[in-house]
Scaffold this motif. Structure first.
Motif, PDB file in Angstrom:
ATOM      1  N   HIS A   1     -10.595 -55.055 -12.569  1.00 56.92           N
ATOM      2  CA  HIS A   1     -11.573 -56.065 -12.988  1.00 56.92           C
ATOM      3  C   HIS A   1     -12.974 -55.463 -13.057  1.00 56.92           C
ATOM      4  CE1 HIS A   1      -8.574 -59.141 -12.871  1.00 56.92           C
ATOM      5  NE2 HIS A   1      -8.306 -58.915 -11.594  1.00 56.92           N
ATOM      6  N   ALA A   2     -13.316 -54.621 -12.096  1.00 60.33           N
ATOM      7  CA  ALA A   2     -14.635 -53.987 -12.112  1.00 60.33           C
ATOM      8  C   ALA A   2     -14.792 -53.108 -13.345  1.00 60.33           C
ATOM      9  CB  ALA A   2     -14.834 -53.170 -10.837  1.00 60.33           C
ATOM     10  N   ARG A   3     -13.750 -52.347 -13.682  1.00 63.97           N
ATOM     11  CA  ARG A   3     -13.799 -51.485 -14.868  1.00 63.97           C
ATOM     12  C   ARG A   3     -13.945 -52.331 -16.138  1.00 63.97           C
ATOM     13  NH1 ARG A   3      -9.103 -49.321 -14.413  1.00 63.97           N
ATOM     14  NH2 ARG A   3      -9.801 -47.845 -12.850  1.00 63.97           N
ATOM     15  N   GLU A   4     -13.181 -53.416 -16.231  1.00 58.64           N
ATOM     16  CA  GLU A   4     -13.271 -54.286 -17.408  1.00 58.64           C
ATOM     17  C   GLU A   4     -14.666 -54.873 -17.541  1.00 58.64           C
ATOM     18  OE1 GLU A   4     -10.137 -57.052 -16.569  1.00 58.64           O
ATOM     19  OE2 GLU A   4      -8.593 -55.766 -17.460  1.00 58.64           O
ATOM     20  N   ASN A   5     -15.230 -55.332 -16.423  1.00 59.58           N
ATOM     21  CA  ASN A   5     -16.582 -55.888 -16.457  1.00 59.58           C
ATOM     22  C   ASN A   5     -17.601 -54.837 -16.891  1.00 59.58           C
ATOM     23  OD1 ASN A   5     -15.778 -58.433 -15.672  1.00 59.58           O
ATOM     24  ND2 ASN A   5     -16.192 -58.079 -13.509  1.00 59.58           N
TER      25      ASN A   5
ATOM     26  N   GLY B   1      -8.576 -48.102  -0.169  1.00 57.73           N
ATOM     27  CA  GLY B   1      -7.627 -48.593  -1.162  1.00 57.73           C
ATOM     28  C   GLY B   1      -6.779 -49.731  -0.651  1.00 57.73           C
ATOM     29  N   GLN B   2      -7.219 -50.361   0.422  1.00 51.03           N
ATOM     30  CA  GLN B   2      -6.459 -51.440   1.049  1.00 51.03           C
ATOM     31  C   GLN B   2      -7.125 -52.795   0.828  1.00 51.03           C
ATOM     32  OE1 GLN B   2      -3.471 -50.857   2.736  1.00 51.03           O
ATOM     33  NE2 GLN B   2      -3.781 -48.844   1.807  1.00 51.03           N
ATOM     34  N   VAL B   3      -6.288 -53.828   0.796  1.00 53.71           N
ATOM     35  CA  VAL B   3      -6.784 -55.197   0.757  1.00 53.71           C
ATOM     36  C   VAL B   3      -7.038 -55.639   2.190  1.00 53.71           C
ATOM     37  CG1 VAL B   3      -6.208 -57.590   0.181  1.00 53.71           C
ATOM     38  CG2 VAL B   3      -5.601 -55.736  -1.395  1.00 53.71           C
TER      39      VAL B   3
ATOM     40  N   VAL C   1     -16.637 -52.593   0.255  1.00 46.02           N
ATOM     41  CA  VAL C   1     -15.700 -53.672  -0.056  1.00 46.02           C
ATOM     42  C   VAL C   1     -16.157 -54.463  -1.272  1.00 46.02           C
ATOM     43  CG1 VAL C   1     -14.760 -53.938   2.268  1.00 46.02           C
ATOM     44  CG2 VAL C   1     -16.780 -55.225   1.628  1.00 46.02           C
ATOM     45  N   LEU C   2     -15.185 -54.843  -2.097  1.00 45.81           N
ATOM     46  CA  LEU C   2     -15.417 -55.695  -3.256  1.00 45.81           C
ATOM     47  C   LEU C   2     -14.793 -57.043  -2.958  1.00 45.81           C
ATOM     48  CD1 LEU C   2     -14.396 -53.235  -6.109  1.00 45.81           C
ATOM     49  CD2 LEU C   2     -16.697 -53.709  -5.263  1.00 45.81           C
ATOM     50  N   GLY C   3     -15.455 -58.088  -3.367  1.00 44.39           N
ATOM     51  CA  GLY C   3     -14.908 -59.420  -3.156  1.00 44.39           C
ATOM     52  C   GLY C   3     -16.016 -60.389  -2.853  1.00 44.39           C
ATOM     53  N   PRO C   4     -15.672 -61.575  -2.496  1.00 44.92           N
ATOM     54  CA  PRO C   4     -14.348 -62.049  -2.089  1.00 44.92           C
ATOM     55  C   PRO C   4     -13.481 -62.449  -3.279  1.00 44.92           C
ATOM     56  CG  PRO C   4     -15.910 -63.836  -1.854  1.00 44.92           C
ATOM     57  CD  PRO C   4     -16.693 -62.617  -2.320  1.00 44.92           C
ATOM     58  N   TYR C   5     -12.186 -62.404  -3.064  1.00 49.58           N
ATOM     59  CA  TYR C   5     -11.183 -62.840  -4.027  1.00 49.58           C
ATOM     60  C   TYR C   5     -10.347 -63.941  -3.402  1.00 49.58           C
ATOM     61  CZ  TYR C   5     -12.527 -58.616  -6.451  1.00 49.58           C
ATOM     62  OH  TYR C   5     -13.256 -57.648  -7.094  1.00 49.58           O
ATOM     63  N   ALA C   6      -9.860 -64.834  -4.246  1.00 51.43           N
ATOM     64  CA  ALA C   6      -9.091 -65.986  -3.749  1.00 51.43           C
ATOM     65  C   ALA C   6      -7.691 -65.597  -3.291  1.00 51.43           C
ATOM     66  CB  ALA C   6      -9.010 -67.059  -4.830  1.00 51.43           C
ATOM     67  N   THR C   7      -7.134 -64.551  -3.898  1.00 56.42           N
ATOM     68  CA  THR C   7      -5.770 -64.158  -3.550  1.00 56.42           C
ATOM     69  C   THR C   7      -5.707 -62.658  -3.252  1.00 56.42           C
ATOM     70  OG1 THR C   7      -5.073 -63.614  -5.799  1.00 56.42           O
ATOM     71  CG2 THR C   7      -4.819 -65.928  -5.104  1.00 56.42           C
ATOM     72  N   GLU C   8      -4.667 -62.282  -2.541  1.00 56.63           N
ATOM     73  CA  GLU C   8      -4.443 -60.872  -2.255  1.00 56.63           C
ATOM     74  C   GLU C   8      -4.206 -60.094  -3.552  1.00 56.63           C
ATOM     75  OE1 GLU C   8      -1.537 -58.055   0.477  1.00 56.63           O
ATOM     76  OE2 GLU C   8      -1.454 -60.229   0.679  1.00 56.63           O
TER      77      GLU C   8
ATOM     78  N   ALA D   1      -7.462 -59.309  -5.271  1.00 61.43           N
ATOM     79  CA  ALA D   1      -8.150 -58.232  -4.555  1.00 61.43           C
ATOM     80  C   ALA D   1      -7.499 -56.888  -4.853  1.00 61.43           C
ATOM     81  CB  ALA D   1      -8.145 -58.511  -3.055  1.00 61.43           C
ATOM     82  N   ARG D   2      -6.192 -56.864  -4.951  1.00 61.91           N
ATOM     83  CA  ARG D   2      -5.467 -55.622  -5.220  1.00 61.91           C
ATOM     84  C   ARG D   2      -5.873 -55.036  -6.573  1.00 61.91           C
ATOM     85  NH1 ARG D   2      -0.597 -57.476  -4.517  1.00 61.91           N
ATOM     86  NH2 ARG D   2      -0.691 -57.172  -2.287  1.00 61.91           N
ATOM     87  N   HIS D   3      -6.275 -55.892  -7.503  1.00 56.99           N
ATOM     88  CA  HIS D   3      -6.669 -55.442  -8.841  1.00 56.99           C
ATOM     89  C   HIS D   3      -8.187 -55.408  -9.032  1.00 56.99           C
ATOM     90  CE1 HIS D   3      -2.457 -56.681  -9.461  1.00 56.99           C
ATOM     91  NE2 HIS D   3      -2.456 -55.587 -10.199  1.00 56.99           N
ATOM     92  N   ALA D   4      -8.913 -55.320  -7.953  1.00 58.63           N
ATOM     93  CA  ALA D   4     -10.375 -55.359  -8.008  1.00 58.63           C
ATOM     94  C   ALA D   4     -10.957 -54.245  -8.873  1.00 58.63           C
ATOM     95  CB  ALA D   4     -10.953 -55.279  -6.592  1.00 58.63           C
ATOM     96  N   LEU D   5     -10.401 -53.053  -8.775  1.00 62.09           N
ATOM     97  CA  LEU D   5     -10.955 -51.943  -9.558  1.00 62.09           C
ATOM     98  C   LEU D   5     -10.716 -52.126 -11.048  1.00 62.09           C
ATOM     99  CD1 LEU D   5     -10.186 -48.834  -7.334  1.00 62.09           C
ATOM    100  CD2 LEU D   5     -12.318 -50.122  -7.556  1.00 62.09           C
TER     101      LEU D   5
END
Length: 70
Positions: free
Chosen positions: A40-44, A10-12, A24-31, A34-38
């Motif tokens: 975004h994954a759920r929305e997708n 659960g860490q960035v 790990v999910l990513g890469p993301y441009a900002t921290e 990345a913190r909201h990756a789950l």
């Protein structure tokens, strides 16, 4: 620098301390992204599931590339 979200901890993570593997999910441009990756994954996943339902309801047997949104 890229940021990654570790689903096990659960860490960035950053490029420097990133775990190697499927957790790990990513890469993301900002921290923050990345913190909201789950989220975004759920929305997708919800969008793709809705697209699949619509495709089946139309009785389609092939994809129409014109209908695919990026």
């Amino acid at each position: 620098m890229s940021f990654w979200y570790n689903v096990d901890t659960g860490q960035v993570e950053t490029d420097e301390n990133r775990s190697r593997g499927e957790q790990v999910l990513g890469p993301y441009a900002t921290e923050e992204e990345a913190r909201h990756a789950l989220v975004h994954a759920r929305e997708n996943t919800e969008k793709w599931d809705a697209d699949d339902r619509a495709w089946r309801e139309r009785g389609s047997t092939t994809w129409d590339d014109e209908e695919i949104d990026d």
